[in-house]
Design a protein around this motif. Structure first.
Motif, PDB file in Angstrom:
ATOM      1  N   SER A   1      -6.477   0.021   1.788  1.00 11.38           N
ATOM      2  CA  SER A   1      -7.275   1.059   1.147  1.00 11.38           C
ATOM      3  C   SER A   1      -7.811   2.054   2.165  1.00 11.38           C
ATOM      4  CB  SER A   1      -8.427   0.412   0.384  1.00 11.38           C
ATOM      5  OG  SER A   1      -9.303   1.378  -0.134  1.00 11.38           O
TER       6      SER A   1
ATOM      7  N   ASP B   1      -6.503   2.706   5.114  1.00  7.09           N
ATOM      8  CA  ASP B   1      -5.372   3.488   5.599  1.00  7.09           C
ATOM      9  C   ASP B   1      -5.007   4.587   4.604  1.00  7.09           C
ATOM     10  OD1 ASP B   1      -5.270   1.969   7.864  1.00  7.09           O
ATOM     11  OD2 ASP B   1      -3.478   0.838   7.292  1.00  7.09           O
ATOM     12  N   PHE B   2      -5.025   4.261   3.323  1.00  2.78           N
ATOM     13  CA  PHE B   2      -4.729   5.243   2.281  1.00  2.78           C
ATOM     14  C   PHE B   2      -5.746   6.378   2.294  1.00  2.78           C
ATOM     15  CE2 PHE B   2      -5.487   6.655  -2.136  1.00  2.78           C
ATOM     16  CZ  PHE B   2      -4.267   7.274  -2.363  1.00  2.78           C
ATOM     17  N   LYS B   3      -7.034   6.018   2.405  1.00  2.89           N
ATOM     18  CA  LYS B   3      -8.077   7.044   2.425  1.00  2.89           C
ATOM     19  C   LYS B   3      -7.982   7.909   3.681  1.00  2.89           C
ATOM     20  CE  LYS B   3     -11.457   4.062   0.784  1.00  2.89           C
ATOM     21  NZ  LYS B   3     -12.856   3.661   0.688  1.00  2.89           N
TER      22      LYS B   3
ATOM     23  N   MET C   1      -5.260   8.607   5.423  1.00  3.74           N
ATOM     24  CA  MET C   1      -4.089   9.486   5.352  1.00  3.74           C
ATOM     25  C   MET C   1      -4.289  10.643   4.380  1.00  3.74           C
ATOM     26  SD  MET C   1      -1.722   8.621   7.348  1.00  3.74           S
ATOM     27  CE  MET C   1      -1.044   7.273   8.266  1.00  3.74           C
ATOM     28  N   ASN C   2      -5.103  10.436   3.353  1.00  2.00           N
ATOM     29  CA  ASN C   2      -5.312  11.477   2.347  1.00  2.00           C
ATOM     30  C   ASN C   2      -6.576  12.286   2.584  1.00  2.00           C
ATOM     31  OD1 ASN C   2      -2.988  10.905   0.928  1.00  2.00           O
ATOM     32  ND2 ASN C   2      -3.970   9.261  -0.203  1.00  2.00           N
ATOM     33  N   GLY C   3      -7.273  12.018   3.667  1.00  3.68           N
ATOM     34  CA  GLY C   3      -8.466  12.799   3.992  1.00  3.68           C
ATOM     35  C   GLY C   3      -9.665  12.447   3.144  1.00  3.68           C
ATOM     36  N   ASN C   4      -9.677  11.273   2.538  1.00  5.70           N
ATOM     37  CA  ASN C   4     -10.809  10.861   1.713  1.00  5.70           C
ATOM     38  C   ASN C   4     -11.734   9.934   2.473  1.00  5.70           C
ATOM     39  OD1 ASN C   4      -9.721  12.267  -0.398  1.00  5.70           O
ATOM     40  ND2 ASN C   4      -8.689  10.491  -1.266  1.00  5.70           N
ATOM     41  N   ASP C   5     -11.774  10.035   3.779  1.00  7.78           N
ATOM     42  CA  ASP C   5     -12.602   9.144   4.583  1.00  7.78           C
ATOM     43  C   ASP C   5     -14.062   9.547   4.444  1.00  7.78           C
ATOM     44  OD1 ASP C   5     -13.176   7.096   6.254  1.00  7.78           O
ATOM     45  OD2 ASP C   5     -12.553   8.116   8.089  1.00  7.78           O
TER      46      ASP C   5
ATOM     47  N   GLY D   1      -3.502   2.964  -3.748  1.00  8.71           N
ATOM     48  CA  GLY D   1      -2.640   4.065  -4.126  1.00  8.71           C
ATOM     49  C   GLY D   1      -1.608   4.266  -3.043  1.00  8.71           C
ATOM     50  N   GLY D   2      -0.500   4.834  -3.385  1.00  8.06           N
ATOM     51  CA  GLY D   2       0.512   5.139  -2.389  1.00  8.06           C
ATOM     52  C   GLY D   2       1.539   4.055  -2.174  1.00  8.06           C
TER      53      GLY D   2
ATOM     54  N   TYR E   1       1.327   1.556   2.895  1.00  2.97           N
ATOM     55  CA  TYR E   1       0.044   1.335   3.541  1.00  2.97           C
ATOM     56  C   TYR E   1      -0.171  -0.126   3.928  1.00  2.97           C
ATOM     57  CZ  TYR E   1      -0.741   6.060   2.107  1.00  2.97           C
ATOM     58  OH  TYR E   1      -0.613   7.400   1.947  1.00  2.97           O
TER      59      TYR E   1
END
Length: 95
Positions: free
Chosen positions: A25, A27-29, A31-35, A54-55, A59
């Motif tokens: 999760s 890693d997903f955040k 990569m998508n800039g949702n950190d 997601g993704g 991930y």
């Protein structure tokens, strides 16, 4: 007794599964800039965080590295070190 051991193993398995999902999760955040550290919205100081899946499987690539490390440790390093130590190759006669 036996039920206590099973309970401990199941809790350990559940916690390890949570940690794997949390890592994927994060890693997903990332990569998508949702950190959350990028937005300054880091108000949640608790240990348990929500898991966003997601993704897909990309991930979970870090598990391949863990698997390779485990296989090397169990089937290569351990037998090699035990053979060297207990056959007397080092000249210390097993002491």
């Amino acid at each position: 007794g036996r039920s206590t051991g099973v309970t401990i193993v199941l809790f350990t398995l559940a916690f390890a599964t949570y940690l794997v999902l949390l890592r994927a999760s994060e890693d997903f955040k990332a990569m998508n800039g949702n950190d959350s550290t990028d937005t300054g919205d880091d108000t949640d100081d608790s240990f348990f965080h929500s898991v966003v899946l997601g993704g897909g499987a990309k991930y979970f690539d870090f598990l391949l590295g863990y698997f390779v490390e485990f296989i090397l440790a169990v089937f290569v390093y351990n037998p090699l070190i035990l053979t060297i130590v207990f056959t007397g190759i080092l000249g210390c006669d097993g002491r």
